[in-house]
Design a protein around this motif. Structure first.
Motif, PDB file in Angstrom:
ATOM      1  N   GLU A  30     -22.284 -31.010  18.008  1.00 46.33           N
ATOM      2  CA  GLU A  30     -21.695 -30.859  16.683  1.00 46.33           C
ATOM      3  C   GLU A  30     -21.804 -29.418  16.194  1.00 46.33           C
ATOM      4  O   GLU A  30     -20.881 -28.894  15.565  1.00 46.33           O
ATOM      5  N   GLY A  31     -22.929 -28.779  16.484  1.00 49.35           N
ATOM      6  CA  GLY A  31     -23.101 -27.378  16.096  1.00 49.35           C
ATOM      7  C   GLY A  31     -22.110 -26.476  16.797  1.00 49.35           C
ATOM      8  O   GLY A  31     -21.530 -25.566  16.198  1.00 49.35           O
ATOM      9  N   ALA A  33     -19.174 -27.386  17.958  1.00 53.79           N
ATOM     10  CA  ALA A  33     -17.842 -27.675  17.407  1.00 53.79           C
ATOM     11  C   ALA A  33     -17.666 -26.993  16.055  1.00 53.79           C
ATOM     12  O   ALA A  33     -16.599 -26.445  15.761  1.00 53.79           O
ATOM     13  N   TRP A  34     -18.707 -27.004  15.239  1.00 48.86           N
ATOM     14  CA  TRP A  34     -18.628 -26.355  13.936  1.00 48.86           C
ATOM     15  C   TRP A  34     -18.416 -24.859  14.091  1.00 48.86           C
ATOM     16  O   TRP A  34     -17.571 -24.270  13.421  1.00 48.86           O
ATOM     17  N   LEU A  35     -19.170 -24.235  14.996  1.00 50.93           N
ATOM     18  CA  LEU A  35     -19.013 -22.798  15.207  1.00 50.93           C
ATOM     19  C   LEU A  35     -17.594 -22.460  15.667  1.00 50.93           C
ATOM     20  O   LEU A  35     -17.000 -21.494  15.209  1.00 50.93           O
ATOM     21  N   SER A  37     -14.873 -24.185  15.109  1.00 56.10           N
ATOM     22  CA  SER A  37     -13.908 -24.408  14.033  1.00 56.10           C
ATOM     23  C   SER A  37     -13.975 -23.312  12.980  1.00 56.10           C
ATOM     24  O   SER A  37     -12.983 -22.996  12.347  1.00 56.10           O
ATOM     25  N   GLU A  38     -15.143 -22.723  12.797  1.00 53.05           N
ATOM     26  CA  GLU A  38     -15.319 -21.668  11.811  1.00 53.05           C
ATOM     27  C   GLU A  38     -15.018 -20.287  12.387  1.00 53.05           C
ATOM     28  O   GLU A  38     -14.983 -19.307  11.647  1.00 53.05           O
TER      29      GLU A  38
END
Length: 64
Positions: A30-31, A33-35, A37-38
């Motif tokens: 999840e981390g 994927a977040w990175l 996406s950001e």
């Protein structure tokens, strides 16, 4: 944050290491994927994720 709360709850409940490790793996996923996406491929967040990944891969994550 929900994933961290779940990991803490599993620890309190005496979950097996395999269950905890599965949650930690999902937290890393999840981390990442977040990175992505950001667009944060560098900086403090990326470094923190890399340290977590290295700790996981080296077996440094111990569950007590």
């Amino acid at each position: 944050m929900l994933r961290l709360e779940r990991i803490e709850a599993l620890e309190r409940e005496g979950a097996r290491p395999e269950q905890l490790l599965a949650e930690v793996r999902e937290l890393l996923r999840e981390g990442e994927a977040w990175l992505l996406s950001e667009g944060a491929h560098s900086g403090a967040a990326a470094e923190a994720l890399q340290r977590c990944r290295l700790a996981h891969d080296s077996g440094a994550l111990l569950f007590v």
